[in-house]
Design a protein around this motif. Structure first.
Motif, PDB file in Angstrom:
ATOM      1  N   GLY A  45       0.724  -1.227   0.000  1.00  0.00           N
ATOM      2  CA  GLY A  45       0.087   0.009   0.090  1.00  0.00           C
ATOM      3  C   GLY A  45       0.917   1.046  -0.083  1.00  0.00           C
ATOM      4  O   GLY A  45       1.908   1.229   0.503  1.00  0.00           O
ATOM      5  N   ILE A  46       0.360   2.149  -0.547  1.00  0.00           N
ATOM      6  CA  ILE A  46       1.007   3.564  -0.731  1.00  0.00           C
ATOM      7  C   ILE A  46       0.483   4.543   0.276  1.00  0.00           C
ATOM      8  O   ILE A  46      -0.715   4.965   0.143  1.00  0.00           O
ATOM      9  CB  ILE A  46       1.106   4.016  -1.880  1.00  0.00           C
ATOM     10  N   LEU A  47       1.157   4.603   1.646  1.00  0.00           N
ATOM     11  CA  LEU A  47       0.612   5.429   2.306  1.00  0.00           C
ATOM     12  C   LEU A  47       0.711   6.886   2.136  1.00  0.00           C
ATOM     13  O   LEU A  47       1.590   7.315   1.345  1.00  0.00           O
ATOM     14  CB  LEU A  47       1.339   5.203   3.888  1.00  0.00           C
ATOM     15  N   ASN A  48      -0.121   7.730   2.937  1.00  0.00           N
ATOM     16  CA  ASN A  48      -1.034   7.504   3.891  1.00  0.00           C
ATOM     17  C   ASN A  48      -2.413   7.126   3.269  1.00  0.00           C
ATOM     18  O   ASN A  48      -3.306   6.291   3.927  1.00  0.00           O
ATOM     19  CB  ASN A  48      -1.446   8.863   4.777  1.00  0.00           C
ATOM     20  N   GLY A  49      -2.962   7.632   2.074  1.00  0.00           N
ATOM     21  CA  GLY A  49      -4.314   7.649   1.595  1.00  0.00           C
ATOM     22  C   GLY A  49      -4.737   6.074   1.520  1.00  0.00           C
ATOM     23  O   GLY A  49      -6.035   6.319   1.524  1.00  0.00           O
ATOM     24  N   CYS A  50      -3.962   5.042   1.567  1.00  0.00           N
ATOM     25  CA  CYS A  50      -4.428   3.689   0.983  1.00  0.00           C
ATOM     26  C   CYS A  50      -5.111   3.134   2.323  1.00  0.00           C
ATOM     27  O   CYS A  50      -5.457   1.964   1.868  1.00  0.00           O
ATOM     28  CB  CYS A  50      -3.238   2.967   0.405  1.00  0.00           C
ATOM     29  N   LEU A 102      -1.006  -1.289  -4.091  1.00  0.00           N
ATOM     30  CA  LEU A 102      -2.493  -0.673  -3.887  1.00  0.00           C
ATOM     31  C   LEU A 102      -2.378   0.782  -3.774  1.00  0.00           C
ATOM     32  O   LEU A 102      -1.793   1.241  -2.699  1.00  0.00           O
ATOM     33  CB  LEU A 102      -2.946  -1.457  -2.696  1.00  0.00           C
ATOM     34  N   GLU A 103      -3.023   1.401  -4.613  1.00  0.00           N
ATOM     35  CA  GLU A 103      -2.976   2.994  -4.626  1.00  0.00           C
ATOM     36  C   GLU A 103      -4.425   3.429  -4.147  1.00  0.00           C
ATOM     37  O   GLU A 103      -5.403   3.038  -4.735  1.00  0.00           O
ATOM     38  CB  GLU A 103      -2.440   3.629  -5.792  1.00  0.00           C
ATOM     39  N   ASP A 104      -4.619   4.382  -3.360  1.00  0.00           N
ATOM     40  CA  ASP A 104      -5.928   4.900  -3.190  1.00  0.00           C
ATOM     41  C   ASP A 104      -6.176   5.791  -4.449  1.00  0.00           C
ATOM     42  O   ASP A 104      -7.245   5.693  -5.135  1.00  0.00           O
ATOM     43  CB  ASP A 104      -6.006   5.777  -2.135  1.00  0.00           C
ATOM     44  N   ILE A 105      -5.391   6.570  -5.025  1.00  0.00           N
ATOM     45  CA  ILE A 105      -5.733   7.423  -6.282  1.00  0.00           C
ATOM     46  C   ILE A 105      -4.441   7.733  -7.056  1.00  0.00           C
ATOM     47  O   ILE A 105      -3.469   8.018  -6.483  1.00  0.00           O
ATOM     48  CB  ILE A 105      -6.461   8.707  -5.808  1.00  0.00           C
TER      49      ILE A 105
HETATM   50 MG    MG Z   1      -1.498   8.403  -1.948  1.00  0.00          MG
END
Ligand code: MG
Ligand code: IMP
Length: 371
Positions: A45-50, A102-105
């Motif tokens: 995951g790519i923090l923080n958004g994810c 896994l990216e949020d956006i």
């Molecule tokens: Mg992000």
């Protein structure tokens, strides 16, 4: 769901928690189906958004997997800075592994470029990119994205892990930045001035929602809503419905249309206290009244018009001249303070209401356009 305020900006409901859940489980199933059953992938995951996305995603991924994170940041406020900072790196040995990001956006793709750079020399077996959201209008890269949950327009969003200057990550739904101001017009006119006809034409022309207080009242009473029943208790006793009840009905009506370009308020506000309550309510949404537009028609002309209408409409109150004059008196007495209220804010616009329907629409349109 209503409009919310984060720091200095307003956001409107955009994607519900239920919808998000569907996108996430769909993505998880797709990834699962495409993977060799013997493969144990490592999700990164790519923090923080994810964090919310990763949490929900892996719960719906029903096979052995590892989960890890890296922390990158490229955003300040609501726009990309271009430079991606590394805040937390990778500790795992990824040689020969199937790595699934896994990216949020994905927005400009700057972060994605950096991801490809990070993993280029890690000798991974396979690198796949999953993103919950994607903004195709801003993405200017040739980089491959394997799975996209939903493509969205180039508008800033918050919630479900995504933030605006640190806030909004804990929202379970996605909210979208409200960028344009609504056109909110209080339309006034004495009985017989053609307010209803004009409101109908103007709402189509300017793509506004026409809120007729009378209609809202009748709807609530007919459908026996809580507010409708409450209003009826006063009306049955012959009492005036308190401002608060009327205002709450109106608020509910306005809140039904978070995407509206604006509203034409017809029959509201009638009192200063209603006007003040409307201002407070709109202010909470980052909106305001653009103007009060009043049709001005000489009394004698209106009396003649109404008497004429009375001959065919059969409405008894349209047939008796003294009753008609009384309605004007009431109108004048009631609107004078409101006219004053909006005039003080430079928001009063009187429009000549004598002429053909088309001519009057034209005059009103000039004012509406400028508001
Ligand atoms: Mg992000
Ligand atoms: P990119 O590097 O321009 O593709 O942007 C990726 C990062 O910018 C995301 O991981 C987010 O942290 C942030 N970002 C981009 N668009 C939005 C948005 O609409 N709301 C919140 N954060 C965003």
């Amino acid at each position: 769901m209503a409009v919310i305020k984060i720091h200095d900006k307003y956001f409107k409901p955009y994607i519900s928690a239920e919808k998000l859940n569907k996108y996430v489980s769909f993505l998880a199933k797709e990834v699962e189906n495409d993977l060799d059953p013997n493969e144990v992938p490592i999700f990164i995951g790519i923090l923080n958004g994810c964090f919310m996305f990763v949490s929900d995603f892996v719960k719906q991924f029903n096979r052995p997997c590892e989960v890890s994170f890296v922390k990158l940041a490229s955003y300040e406020g609501i726009s990309s800075t271009g430079a991606v900072k590394h805040l937390v790196g990778i500790n795992e040995d990824l040689k020969g592994r199937t790595v699934i990001i896994l990216e949020d956006i994905i927005d400009t793709g700057n972060t994605l470029t950096e991801i490809y750079n990070i993993f280029r020399d890690k000798q991974v077996k396979e690198l796949k990119i999953v993103t919950l959201f994607f903004k195709p209008d801003v993405f200017r890269k040739e980089l491959h994205i394997d799975y996209i949950g939903k493509s969205i327009p180039d508008k800033f969003i918050v919630g479900y892990g995504l933030d605006y200057n640190g806030l909004g990550r804990n929202l379970t739904a996605i909210y979208q930045l409200k960028d344009k101001k609504m056109k909110n017009i209080v339309l006034f006119g004495p009985p017989g001035a053609g307010k209803g006809t004009q409101a109908d034409r103007l709402k189509d022309k300017f793509d506004l929602i026409h809120i007729s207080t009378g209609d809202v009242f009748r709807y609530n009473i007919k459908n026996e809503t809580e507010l409708g029943k409450l209003a009826k208790t006063f009306m049955d006793k012959g009492d005036l419905v308190p401002d608060e009840v009327t205002i709450n009905m109106l608020k509910e009506e306005v809140n039904r249309f978070p995407d509206a370009n604006g509203f034409i308020f017809d029959g509201f506000p009638r009192t200063i206290s209603q006007a003040e309550a409307l201002d407070v309510f709109l202010d909470e949404k980052g909106e305001s009244i653009s103007g009060m537009v009043a049709l001005e028609v000489p009394e004698n002309l209106l009396v003649a018009r109404l008497l004429e209408r009375g001959k065919t409409s059969g409405r008894p109150d349209d047939q008796d001249e003294s009753k008609i004059r009384n309605r004007f008196n009431e109108y004048e007495t009631k609107t004078a303070p409101l006219q004053d209220y909006y005039q003080k804010q430079n928001k009063y616009f009187g429009v000549d209401g004598v002429g053909s329907i088309e001519e009057i629409t034209e005059r009103l349109s000039e004012v509406f356009k400028a508001l």
